[in-house]
Design a protein around this motif. Structure first.
Motif, PDB file in Angstrom:
ATOM      1  N   ALA A  25       2.698  -7.981  -0.971  1.00  0.00           N
ATOM      2  CA  ALA A  25       1.678  -7.279  -1.754  1.00  0.00           C
ATOM      3  C   ALA A  25       1.799  -5.776  -1.526  1.00  0.00           C
ATOM      4  O   ALA A  25       2.003  -5.334  -0.402  1.00  0.00           O
ATOM      5  CB  ALA A  25       0.291  -7.761  -1.354  1.00  0.00           C
ATOM      6  N   ARG A  26       1.691  -5.029  -2.605  1.00  0.00           N
ATOM      7  CA  ARG A  26       1.743  -3.578  -2.505  1.00  0.00           C
ATOM      8  C   ARG A  26       0.337  -3.026  -2.670  1.00  0.00           C
ATOM      9  O   ARG A  26      -0.420  -3.471  -3.525  1.00  0.00           O
ATOM     10  CB  ARG A  26       2.658  -3.011  -3.586  1.00  0.00           C
ATOM     11  N   GLY A  27       0.002  -2.072  -1.844  1.00  0.00           N
ATOM     12  CA  GLY A  27      -1.322  -1.466  -1.905  1.00  0.00           C
ATOM     13  C   GLY A  27      -1.241   0.022  -1.623  1.00  0.00           C
ATOM     14  O   GLY A  27      -0.159   0.592  -1.481  1.00  0.00           O
ATOM     15  N   THR A  29      -2.988   3.056   0.891  1.00  0.00           N
ATOM     16  CA  THR A  29      -3.805   3.332   2.068  1.00  0.00           C
ATOM     17  C   THR A  29      -4.902   4.337   1.708  1.00  0.00           C
ATOM     18  O   THR A  29      -4.952   4.857   0.598  1.00  0.00           O
ATOM     19  CB  THR A  29      -2.946   3.907   3.216  1.00  0.00           C
ATOM     20  N   THR A  34       1.692   4.485  -0.242  1.00  0.00           N
ATOM     21  CA  THR A  34       1.982   3.104  -0.602  1.00  0.00           C
ATOM     22  C   THR A  34       2.182   2.287   0.662  1.00  0.00           C
ATOM     23  O   THR A  34       2.836   2.721   1.604  1.00  0.00           O
ATOM     24  CB  THR A  34       3.250   3.029  -1.468  1.00  0.00           C
ATOM     25  N   TYR A  36       2.831  -1.938   2.175  1.00  0.00           N
ATOM     26  CA  TYR A  36       3.282  -3.295   1.849  1.00  0.00           C
ATOM     27  C   TYR A  36       2.855  -4.228   2.963  1.00  0.00           C
ATOM     28  O   TYR A  36       2.822  -3.842   4.130  1.00  0.00           O
ATOM     29  CB  TYR A  36       4.809  -3.344   1.721  1.00  0.00           C
ATOM     30  N   GLU A  48      -0.219  -3.855   7.532  1.00  0.00           N
ATOM     31  CA  GLU A  48       0.362  -3.021   6.484  1.00  0.00           C
ATOM     32  C   GLU A  48       1.524  -2.211   7.038  1.00  0.00           C
ATOM     33  O   GLU A  48       1.476  -1.718   8.157  1.00  0.00           O
ATOM     34  CB  GLU A  48      -0.694  -2.096   5.899  1.00  0.00           C
TER      35      GLU A  48
END
Length: 107
Positions: A25-27, A29, A34, A36, A48
């Motif tokens: 999953a990419r998010g 902060t 970015t 992962y 993360e």
């Protein structure tokens, strides 16, 4: 015509009954960078990471900890049956291999 009998394969262990579908999953902060992380349908998540490769490493470690599927329960057509190599296949379980010449029938 004589009735035929089939033998049921051994039941899968409880850990194999949980469906594992890990994804990266990419998010973003709090600082806008970015990130992962591993997310699996079994509930496992990793911390993360700033690099996707580190999250992929977590995914590989997660899959490596899963129990091995016995040879009789491995899927022969994983794409059609929607199975991964770490999941037992109920459709293929207990079926004799097409090219299994070890079990010869004598008449």
């Amino acid at each position: 015509m004589a009735p035929t009998t089939t033998t049921a394969s051994a039941p899968a262990p409880a850990s194999a009954l949980v469906r594992h579908r890990p994804v990266i999953a990419r998010g973003v902060t709090d600082l806008g960078h970015t990130s992962y992380r591993l997310d699996c349908s079994c509930g496992t998540t990793s911390k993360e990471h700033s690099a996707r490769r580190l999250a992929e490493w977590d995914l590989g470690e997660h899959v490596a900890t899963l129990p091995k599927v016995p040879a009789g329960q491995q899927c022969r057509d994983a794409k059609r049956h929607d199975r991964r190599h770490w999941e037992p296949c109920t459709l293929c379980a207990g079926q004799a291999s097409l090219f299994d010449l070890g079990a010869e029938v004598t008449a």
